[in-house]
Write an enzyme that holds these catalytic residues in place. Sequence first.
Site, PDB file in Angstrom:
ATOM      1  N   GLY A   1     -29.523 -55.428 -16.613  1.00 38.37           N
ATOM      2  CA  GLY A   1     -30.364 -55.732 -16.484  1.00 38.37           C
ATOM      3  C   GLY A   1     -30.032 -57.231 -17.409  1.00 38.37           C
ATOM      4  O   GLY A   1     -28.553 -57.370 -17.253  1.00 38.37           O
ATOM      5  N   SER A   2     -30.098 -58.548 -18.671  1.00 38.66           N
ATOM      6  CA  SER A   2     -30.324 -59.783 -19.184  1.00 38.66           C
ATOM      7  C   SER A   2     -28.971 -59.174 -19.973  1.00 38.66           C
ATOM      8  O   SER A   2     -29.296 -58.182 -20.404  1.00 38.66           O
ATOM      9  CB  SER A   2     -31.199 -60.053 -19.217  1.00 38.66           C
ATOM     10  OG  SER A   2     -31.959 -59.855 -20.519  1.00 38.66           O
TER      11      SER A   2
ATOM     12  N   GLY B   1     -29.936 -55.491 -22.862  1.00 39.25           N
ATOM     13  CA  GLY B   1     -28.568 -54.971 -23.088  1.00 39.25           C
ATOM     14  C   GLY B   1     -27.953 -54.260 -24.833  1.00 39.25           C
ATOM     15  O   GLY B   1     -27.880 -53.800 -25.065  1.00 39.25           O
TER      16      GLY B   1
ATOM     17  N   GLU C   1     -25.347 -52.191 -17.278  1.00 35.89           N
ATOM     18  CA  GLU C   1     -24.821 -53.583 -16.149  1.00 35.89           C
ATOM     19  C   GLU C   1     -25.773 -54.564 -16.627  1.00 35.89           C
ATOM     20  O   GLU C   1     -27.018 -54.982 -15.876  1.00 35.89           O
ATOM     21  CB  GLU C   1     -25.436 -52.853 -14.584  1.00 35.89           C
ATOM     22  CG  GLU C   1     -24.240 -51.606 -14.420  1.00 35.89           C
ATOM     23  CD  GLU C   1     -23.294 -51.797 -14.207  1.00 35.89           C
ATOM     24  OE1 GLU C   1     -22.622 -52.786 -14.282  1.00 35.89           O
ATOM     25  OE2 GLU C   1     -22.327 -50.641 -14.461  1.00 35.89           O
TER      26      GLU C   1
ATOM     27  N   CYS D   1     -26.699 -60.250  -9.702  1.00 33.98           N
ATOM     28  CA  CYS D   1     -25.840 -60.383 -10.925  1.00 33.98           C
ATOM     29  C   CYS D   1     -24.448 -61.036 -10.353  1.00 33.98           C
ATOM     30  O   CYS D   1     -23.626 -61.575 -11.647  1.00 33.98           O
ATOM     31  CB  CYS D   1     -25.941 -58.916 -11.451  1.00 33.98           C
ATOM     32  SG  CYS D   1     -25.121 -58.024 -10.362  1.00 33.98           S
TER      33      CYS D   1
HETATM   34  P1  NAD Z   1     -34.108 -58.266 -17.726  1.00 36.30           P
HETATM   35  O1  NAD Z   1     -33.077 -57.810 -19.006  1.00 36.30           O
HETATM   36  O2  NAD Z   1     -35.630 -59.022 -18.332  1.00 36.30           O
HETATM   37  O3  NAD Z   1     -35.118 -56.738 -18.016  1.00 36.30           O
HETATM   38  C1  NAD Z   1     -34.384 -55.052 -17.314  1.00 36.30           C
HETATM   39  C2  NAD Z   1     -35.093 -54.871 -17.443  1.00 36.30           C
HETATM   40  O4  NAD Z   1     -35.269 -54.032 -18.671  1.00 36.30           O
HETATM   41  C3  NAD Z   1     -36.472 -54.730 -17.432  1.00 36.30           C
HETATM   42  O5  NAD Z   1     -36.897 -53.212 -17.013  1.00 36.30           O
HETATM   43  C4  NAD Z   1     -36.842 -54.307 -18.318  1.00 36.30           C
HETATM   44  O6  NAD Z   1     -39.187 -53.799 -18.891  1.00 36.30           O
HETATM   45  C5  NAD Z   1     -36.487 -53.246 -19.560  1.00 36.30           C
HETATM   46  N1  NAD Z   1     -36.211 -54.009 -20.844  1.00 36.30           N
HETATM   47  C6  NAD Z   1     -36.324 -56.015 -21.805  1.00 36.30           C
HETATM   48  N2  NAD Z   1     -36.204 -55.391 -22.531  1.00 36.30           N
HETATM   49  C7  NAD Z   1     -35.696 -54.304 -23.011  1.00 36.30           C
HETATM   50  C8  NAD Z   1     -35.414 -53.696 -24.237  1.00 36.30           C
HETATM   51  N3  NAD Z   1     -35.530 -54.389 -25.854  1.00 36.30           N
HETATM   52  N4  NAD Z   1     -35.236 -52.212 -24.537  1.00 36.30           N
HETATM   53  C9  NAD Z   1     -35.346 -51.427 -23.150  1.00 36.30           C
HETATM   54  N5  NAD Z   1     -35.470 -52.069 -21.582  1.00 36.30           N
HETATM   55  C10 NAD Z   1     -35.711 -52.960 -21.828  1.00 36.30           C
HETATM   56  O7  NAD Z   1     -33.430 -58.493 -16.856  1.00 36.30           O
HETATM   57  P2  NAD Z   1     -34.123 -59.504 -15.372  1.00 36.30           P
HETATM   58  O8  NAD Z   1     -35.044 -60.633 -14.959  1.00 36.30           O
HETATM   59  O9  NAD Z   1     -35.383 -57.724 -14.896  1.00 36.30           O
HETATM   60  O10 NAD Z   1     -32.926 -58.991 -14.219  1.00 36.30           O
HETATM   61  C11 NAD Z   1     -31.764 -60.241 -13.993  1.00 36.30           C
HETATM   62  C12 NAD Z   1     -30.687 -59.709 -15.067  1.00 36.30           C
HETATM   63  O11 NAD Z   1     -30.181 -58.766 -14.732  1.00 36.30           O
HETATM   64  C13 NAD Z   1     -30.105 -60.787 -15.039  1.00 36.30           C
HETATM   65  O12 NAD Z   1     -28.813 -60.985 -15.744  1.00 36.30           O
HETATM   66  C14 NAD Z   1     -28.939 -60.177 -14.021  1.00 36.30           C
HETATM   67  O13 NAD Z   1     -27.029 -60.506 -14.215  1.00 36.30           O
HETATM   68  C15 NAD Z   1     -28.636 -59.183 -14.432  1.00 36.30           C
HETATM   69  N6  NAD Z   1     -27.997 -57.560 -13.563  1.00 36.30           N
HETATM   70  C16 NAD Z   1     -26.940 -57.085 -13.771  1.00 36.30           C
HETATM   71  C17 NAD Z   1     -26.468 -56.462 -13.121  1.00 36.30           C
HETATM   72  C18 NAD Z   1     -24.992 -56.117 -12.837  1.00 36.30           C
HETATM   73  O14 NAD Z   1     -25.289 -54.115 -12.482  1.00 36.30           O
HETATM   74  N7  NAD Z   1     -24.713 -56.185 -14.271  1.00 36.30           N
HETATM   75  C19 NAD Z   1     -27.467 -55.941 -11.692  1.00 36.30           C
HETATM   76  C20 NAD Z   1     -28.647 -56.124 -11.901  1.00 36.30           C
HETATM   77  C21 NAD Z   1     -29.301 -57.548 -12.802  1.00 36.30           C
END
Ligand code: NAD
Length: 493
Positions: free
Chosen positions: A231-232, A236, A253, A287
């Site tokens: 995720g973002s 992370g 990731e 990503c």
């Molecule tokens: P996001 O960070 O909003 O959410 C991702 C996940 O994390 C969701 O399941 C969410 O519920 C959970 N989450 C959010 N805050 C949390 C916390 N404090 N503790 C634990 N879990 C939490 O991301 P998104 O909008 O779903 O996805 C887009 C982002 O993901 C972009 O930044 C993209 O670059 C990244 N991404 C990275 C990869 C990679 O492999 N590097 C792959 C796909 C997406």
Amino acid sequence: MTQIPPAGTEAADILAALGCPLPATGRPSPIDGSALPAVPDCDSVDAAIARSVSAFEAWRSVPGPVRGQLVRLFGEALREHREALGRLVTIETGKPLSEGVGEVQEMIDICEFAVGLSRQLYGLTIASERPSHHMREMWHPLGPVAVISAFNFPVAVWAWNACLALVCGDSVLWKPSEKTPVTAWAVQSVFDKVAKDFGAPEALSQLVSGGREAGEALAADHRIPLVSATGSVPMGRAVATTVAARLGRSLLELGGNAATIVASSADLELALRAIAFGAAGTTGQRCTTMRRLIVHNSVYDTLLPRLKKAFGSLRIGDPRDPATLIGPMIDAQAVTAMGAALDRARAEGGTVTGGEAQGDCYVAPALVEMPAQSDLVREETFAPILYVLRYSEFDEAIAMQRDVPQGLSSSILTNDLREAEAFLSATGSDCGIANINMGTSGAEIGGAFGGEKETGGGRESGSDSWKVYMRRQTQNVNYGRTLPLAQGVEFDL
Ligand code: NAD
């Protein structure tokens, strides 16, 4: 275009055909705003973790190649439902059909990889300095693994983690994005049927519903030795801090900000295709999406008009129409964030081509010619915006590629062997992925996937990524009759 039913109705029909029906009363589809199926809340996170611990205790004693057979059967079931699941990915995320089906194919691919891996969880034997001793490394199952996934790859990234974790002898807890629970529900249902027929322990892999709080509960729980989070960067950072505080292991990731360098010798036909897919494909929501284009002065004025024309001709629409190349963004909030970034770019002297909103979730991809690499360009705006910058010296282009906090993917388009090899050298790209004569996205499962710096340092999928899902034990065996000590230490009674 032939008549396509409302997205929510079609998703409900697909779930019914898969044998896991749900009422169409959930969040709106990005395609047409119709209500998607509503996924019911699962049991509490605490109860799910307790079940996962029990499942792990049984599964870790099953031989690796037998564990692989479960993943083989899961892969076969995915293959059987490839088109239906792919359509569901498209309906829930808005990515074009070939990419939705491609995501399911990626799950099938990682199943095949994991089946082979189940017979190759190799350790080492190491020369011992003590006489009549053997020293070796052995890899053991680790424990319940939490997989927190992002909306843009709602199932493939879970499969990268889950298939490896399962052959490694771990149990899995999956917290999908709250924006894409439907595909997760469908894939989990397919897994549940296969696991039941196989006789796998109950709750070997299970869904955990909820948003941020559910993810936080998983990250904080000491019964989970590994938290794999996609995720973002802010997410992370939060997960890493919580997991580190209990001395657990995290696999991150996170966000990217990929750059492509277009050198003076680049094949411009190939460049056009690579840039259009890299920057505008998946509506800029990968990503690895190409977000920065660093173009040599000598080709800038030839490339830019052609690029603008190519971007302007990309067909935007319902992603279920095979002619569509650009589907909707995930929600209206994402469209607003894109508009805000474009306003900032204009205020910084950028020239914007395209980028218009077209209804709630649809946008035209934007090309933004920027005078310099600013803080805005260093941020990841998760949208189809390609910032274009100029360079004159190769070293300057490399410095620009490196000058962002993220380090996931990168590429160079060049026919100059020296430039290509320099890009791949230790002083070239600083990313986890470095490509020559292609774009920055579309990785294969065979390589280790992940990135440096704020991308989080994790590696998933192929190569030796499996090692993070296991614990390594160094084993020493004395088959002699004396007790020699290492380093010549003496301790005679
Ligand atoms: P996001 O960070 O909003 O959410 C991702 C996940 O994390 C969701 O399941 C969410 O519920 C959970 N989450 C959010 N805050 C949390 C916390 N404090 N503790 C634990 N879990 C939490 O991301 P998104 O909008 O779903 O996805 C887009 C982002 O993901 C972009 O930044 C993209 O670059 C990244 N991404 C990275 C990869 C990679 O492999 N590097 C792959 C796909 C997406």
